[in-house]
Design a protein around this motif. Structure first.
Motif, short mmCIF file in Angstrom:
data_model
loop_
_atom_site.label_atom_id
_atom_site.label_comp_id
_atom_site.label_asym_id
_atom_site.label_seq_id
_atom_site.Cartn_x
_atom_site.Cartn_y
_atom_site.Cartn_z
N PHE A 191 3.62 63.75 -29.44
CA PHE A 191 4.21 62.46 -29.75
C PHE A 191 4.55 62.29 -31.23
O PHE A 191 4.81 61.18 -31.66
N SER A 192 4.49 63.37 -31.97
CA SER A 192 4.79 63.35 -33.41
C SER A 192 4.06 62.24 -34.15
O SER A 192 4.64 61.53 -34.96
N VAL A 193 2.78 62.06 -33.82
CA VAL A 193 2.01 61.05 -34.52
C VAL A 193 1.58 61.63 -35.87
O VAL A 193 0.94 62.67 -35.92
N PRO A 194 2.00 60.99 -36.95
CA PRO A 194 1.65 61.53 -38.27
C PRO A 194 0.23 61.14 -38.67
O PRO A 194 -0.34 60.21 -38.09
N ILE A 195 -0.36 61.86 -39.57
CA ILE A 195 -1.62 61.41 -40.17
C ILE A 195 -1.33 61.14 -41.63
O ILE A 195 -1.15 62.04 -42.44
N VAL A 196 -1.23 59.84 -41.93
CA VAL A 196 -0.83 59.44 -43.27
C VAL A 196 -1.99 59.60 -44.24
O VAL A 196 -1.83 60.08 -45.35
N GLY A 197 -3.20 59.20 -43.80
CA GLY A 197 -4.36 59.22 -44.69
C GLY A 197 -5.00 60.58 -44.76
O GLY A 197 -4.47 61.59 -44.30
N SER A 198 -6.23 60.59 -45.35
CA SER A 198 -6.93 61.86 -45.57
C SER A 198 -7.63 62.33 -44.30
O SER A 198 -8.30 61.56 -43.62
N LEU A 199 -7.44 63.61 -44.00
CA LEU A 199 -8.03 64.18 -42.81
C LEU A 199 -9.56 64.16 -42.90
O LEU A 199 -10.26 63.91 -41.92
N ALA A 200 -10.07 64.40 -44.10
CA ALA A 200 -11.52 64.40 -44.31
C ALA A 200 -12.09 63.03 -43.95
O ALA A 200 -13.15 62.94 -43.32
N GLU A 201 -11.36 61.99 -44.30
CA GLU A 201 -11.86 60.65 -44.01
C GLU A 201 -11.76 60.34 -42.51
O GLU A 201 -12.57 59.61 -41.97
N VAL A 202 -10.73 60.91 -41.87
CA VAL A 202 -10.63 60.77 -40.42
C VAL A 202 -11.90 61.33 -39.78
O VAL A 202 -12.54 60.68 -38.95
#
Lengths: 313, 364
Positions: free
Chosen positions: B241-252
């Motif tokens: 679905f081409s969902v982007p991850i705008v923020g930090s992956l570490a914080e996710v």
């Protein structure tokens, strides 16, 4: 010699059911102490109170000098427990089960390797050590359970009907192991409903309806039995049995093969004469003779007779 | 040191058993993969190309322009032109059209008076359509006639309705929470009860392993599994679905770990209050539906009644949906959302403590 276990007035109720009723016990150290009793006589409940798994409704039990309830954690470090039902993990291998038990008992990596290897050898688990515990036979499981219970070299082993699902050969081997452990200084409390096993114990308590009905060394118990034992051989055993039943002097009758064991009031001086008198003319007998009591007779006298008394009262 | 050793012994035993249980292991990967495919495609709050019937009673150039504007939103496709009110009603009744537009004869005068000149008729049995009607009614053309006609090239409207990926983008991050909530609670709900049912508990509690060691040891492997699931969902969301991850992956991952711990602790608590695995699963299911429906995943949180909002505050998913949407979609940091982080932490602490206190190393 000090006692490994001391119980005073130990009582446990489950709702309205009195499972253990004012039990007093003194289990001497470095011996095999047996609990003999029918199912539901309170053997497991008593053992569970010794492990601190159940809280006594009244009374107390001291295990290795510590209160079993308030100091349960201290007791558990020094205690090996084999539950009635196999309670290691079916989906772990023999080695993994042993390794896990070592780790929860806090053994170091070196000790762990040594102990696991030693137990596997000692309990002939070599060929199965990679197999899942759930795939083992009754005898193999029981060896594994004993191996696991002794990993931390406990001073005291509590074994709850360890041989109930095991063939005679495995039972004999198992008892050899128990004597080895006692020779090395362990104390063992074992519950059973097999007479031959009870006979092997140094001391024995017969439990019935939650109470200790007799207690002592098996030989002594047979000598002190509260009845005389008369053995009857005759052509028609069922007929003899019918004739004897209900006679005031006859306490109980049990058939052993082609003979009857008749328990007679101890106060009678010549019990065999009494039996002969009862059977004369009514039943064709072969022999009537007085014999020494077996543990089976002791058990019958202690459980069946007390039960009758309790019902009469 | 010994504390850690015993806890790790429990954790590695749990991991071994889990790896050996092929079905459960398959579910760890299978459940998220299936659900994201299912939810990602099926849960679609975008409403596009609804079949519409138009009854244009004005028949003026303005009315034609209005109809053109409505069609340009792509929310509706003008499928039917009704000539009479009867025909209009029948088209809707037959279900040939989901939505109807009535332009009243005195359109110009009504617009000048600021009165309603246009009716949008929707089928009330379909909740999402009503929202559409509300949205359409808010279109600038319909409110401010004179100016609107020039502004009403509907750029603003098109952005609002036409952003095709909007739902997937909103749903996928929240799906991380929903899927974790389902799997994690179920995994640990059975954890203690299973030992009891299989007869292992009596031996386990006669060892020196403490309640805390047992509880944390049981949780630890599932935190790792939860993070694997998080990765899987976000990766699939990105690929499908081409969902982007705008923020930090570490914080996710940090946020997810906290949420996982909270839901696991809830499952563990369920495990300590139930007697059989069957009971445990029923209680687990009982907590799931409110979580899914009340967390703001489906319905906007602000739109819920006050009482529902209070209850939602007790659900870890509510706070996690805010956290994950914040990080993934808005590029926010964990420290921008201290309240949500604190609430999740508190939930975890309370549940774990309650589990430890509930659990006794006794059989009675």
């Amino acid at each position: 010699m000090t006692n490994a276990i001391t119980a005073r007035g130990l009582t446990r109720r489950f709702g309205s059911v009195l499972a253990v009723d004012r039990v007093d016990l003194d289990v001497p150290a470095q011996q095999i102490y047996g609990f003999l009793g029918p199912n539901g006589s309170g053997k497991s409940t008593t053992i569970r109170m010794m492990c601190g798994l159940l809280k006594p409704s009244a009374g107390s039990v001291t295990v290795l000098g510590h209160d079993a309830l308030t100091e349960a954690e201290t007791v558990r470090m020094k205690l090996g427990y084999m539950t009635q039902k196999f309670s290691l993990w079916d989906d772990l291998s023999v080695r993994e089960n042993l390794d896990f038990m070592c780790r929860v008992f806090g053994l170091t990596a070196t000790m762990r390797r040594e102990r696991v290897a030693a137990r596997i050898k000692e309990y002939q688990l070599d060929e199965f050590c990679g197999r899942l515990a759930g795939t083992l036979s009754g005898g193999q499981r029981q060896r594994l359970a004993l191996a696991a219970a002794t990993l931390h070299e406990p001073q005291l082993l509590l074994l709850d009907e360890p041989t109930s699902a095991v063939d005679p050969q495995s039972r004999r081997d198992f008892w050899e192991k128990l004597f080895d452990l006692v020779a090395r200084g362990s104390t063992i409390l074992v519950s059973t409903h097999y007479m031959d096993e009870a006979e092997r114990c140094h001391r024995l308590a017969i439990l019935d309806h939650g109470r200790v009905v007799v207690e002592g060394a098996p030989k002594q118990l047979a000598r002190d039995i509260d009845a005389s034992v008369v053995e009857v051989e005759c052509v028609d055993l069922p007929a003899a049995r019918r004739v004897l039943t209900g006679e005031p002097a006859v306490l109980s009758i049990a058939q052993l093969g082609s003979r009857l064991h008749v328990l007679i009031e101890r106060s009678l001086a010549e019990p065999e004469r009494e039996v002969e008198r009862i059977l004369r003319g009514r039943c064709e007998t072969v022999t009537i003779e007085r014999v020494t009591a077996t543990l089976e007779d002791v058990f019958v006298a202690a459980t069946a007779l007390r039960g009758d008394e309790a019902r009469a009262a | 040191m010994k504390w850690l050793q015993r806890m790790l012994a429990v954790a590695s035993k749990e991991t071994r058993q889990l790896l050996r249980d092929r079905v459960t292991f398959g579910l760890i990967v299978g459940i998220p993969a299936m659900q994201i495919a299912l939810f990602g495609y099926a849960i679609n709050f975008d409403v596009r190309d609804l079949d519409a019937v138009v009854l244009d009673q004005a028949r003026s150039s303005l009315s034609r322009q209005l109809v053109g504007d409505l069609a340009a939103t792509q929310v509706m496709r003008i499928a039917w032109q009704a000539d009479s009110a009867d025909e209009f009603d029948q088209t809707l009744q037959r279900g040939d059209a989901n939505i109807g537009v009535v332009i009243l004869p005195d359109l110009e005068r009504r617009l000048a008076d600021g009165a309603a000149a246009l009716q949008i008729v929707v089928d009330g049995s379909q909740p999402s359509l009503e929202n559409v009607a509300q949205g359409l009614a808010a279109m600038p053309i319909l409110r401010r006639p004179g100016a609107a006609l020039q502004d009403a090239t509907s750029v603003a409207v098109r952005v609002e309705y036409n952003a095709e990926k909007r739902t997937a983008v909103q749903v996928v991050p929240a799906l991380v929470g929903t899927i974790l909530n389902i799997t994690m609670v179920i995994f640990t709900a059975g954890a203690i009860v299973r030992e009891r049912e299989r007869g292992n508990l009596e031996l386990l509690i006669t060892t020196p392993v403490s309640r805390g060691q047992l509880m944390t040891g049981k949780l630890l492997p599932y935190i790792v599994i939860g993070l694997i699931q998080t990765t899987l969902i976000l990766a699939l969301g990105h690929a499908l679905f081409s969902v982007p991850i705008v923020g930090s992956l570490a914080e996710v991952y940090a946020g997810a770990a906290l949420f996982i711990a909270a839901t696991l602790a809830l499952g563990l608590f369920i495990s300590t209050v139930t007697k059989t695995q069957f009971q445990a699963f029923q209680v687990a299911f009982m907590t799931m539906l409110p979580s899914i429906l009340m967390s703001g995943f489906v319905f906007p949180f602000d739109g819920m009644p006050r009482v529902a909002q209070w209850i939602a505050q007790l659900l870890p998913l509510t706070h996690f949906v805010e956290i994950i949407r914040g990080i993934v979609l808005r590029g926010a940091h964990l420290w921008d959302m201290p309240e949500q982080v604190a609430k999740l932490g508190l939930f975890f602490a309370v549940m774990l403590t309650a589990s430890v206190l509930r659990f006794h190393k006794r059989l009675d």
